[in-house]
Enzyme design. Sequence first.
Site: not given
Length: 379
Positions: A125, A129, A131, A157, A268, A363
């Site tokens: 998708l 340029n 997103g 991708i 620790r 996503e």
Amino acid sequence: MEFNYTENQRMIADMIRDFGAKHIKPKMMEWDESQEFPVEVFKKLGELGLMGVLVPTEYGGSGFGYLEYVTAIAELSKIDGSIGLSIAAHNSLCTGHILQFGNEAQKKQYLPKLATAEWIGAWGLTEPNTGSDAGNMRTVAVQDGDYYVINGAKNFITHGKTGNVAVVIVRTGDVGDSHGMTAFIIEKGTPGFSAGRKEDKLGMRASETTELIFEDCRVHKDQILGKVGEGFIQAMKVLDGGRISIAALSLGIAQGAFEAALAYSQERQQFNKSISSFQGISFKLADMATEIEAASLLTYQAADMKNRGLNVNKESAMAKLYASEVSVRVANEGVQIFGGYGFTKDYPAEKYYRDAKLCTIGEGTSEIQKLVISRAILK
Ligand SMILES: Cc1cc2nc3c(=O)[nH]c(=O)nc-3n(C[C@H](O)[C@H](O)[C@H](O)COP(=O)(O)OP(=O)(O)OC[C@H]3O[C@@H](n4cnc5c(N)ncnc54)[C@H](O)[C@@H]3O)c2cc1C
């Protein structure tokens, strides 16, 4: 409401713990270092039914629902986020898109291969340029008789190079028209379709991320998913389900980071006491545990709603937003609890820290999740 694991979830969790100890843990830092995408691991996960978790058995899948799916991704991501991310992308995006919108012939042709890991799937998708603003994409498909000729590029991708098949959403109408995009199934080896640069990433380094390049790539109209013009709307629906898997990925990373920090804090010693006895550390653990529990409830709520066929647009965005931000906070505190050792590759804290950050980006970024949620509540 039932908050305990079902028998299936318990079986999946046990199976993944065994598998992870044998096939992931011994090699994962090597893959992380060299950015190797371990295809053979995914083939084995296919044998366990984890490459077609939601695919009905008639198409060769496991036929599970979203509760089992969330458990599978969270358990894998507790071990290695890269494996969790690739499983999520393969199942929810490529396979999920074909499952949700493919016709019978397409489902019969592709789902059995994807569900068994004979083939690895990719989903395109994002472009260099566009997103967050994916609807403004510039990769175009122009009709030429029974074929479409595709030109342009997709980037970031997952499985762009190794994937045997990709579902790609491209422009077939006007820029700015949400009905001006169409989803195509494109097989590796189709002339004019190739993988470009592989990204050198901060985290999730064993999950392959590359460009996809289209140069006069001719694709038959039979490869269209659903109808021309439906691609973007389909993609948004695919992401509604996909975001549950990124919430699960976030949850698993947070749980892994927490368990490692909890164990270390009890081993620790400083000032002749285990560091967990200092309130400064024990309160961090309390916050981490509480936030993980809340992230888990949101994630399983979205999963349960999805199983019941309800609209999860808002709930999956909430789960993804909250769980991913928790993952980053928990992984950050994990490094702090490990002190200087948390900054080295001898301990797992630094890898959780690097991997977690992807969850607030992939996503849909946290800001975009807030857009989705605010639109839903202001309707
Ligand atoms: C490891 C990895 C794997 C991926 N896998 C896939 C994949 O398989 N398939 C695929 O298609 N994509 C994939 N992506 C792409 C991913 O979905 C995008 O990176 C993401 O949607 C963000 O887009 P962008 O990187 O272009 O950032 P941009 O959209 O440029 O965003 C930059 C910043 O601006 C903010 N911003 C943008 N718009 C708004 C707004 N309206 N309001 C407020 N803030 C805003 C963003 O939140 C972000 O902080 C992957 C990415 C990565 C890193």
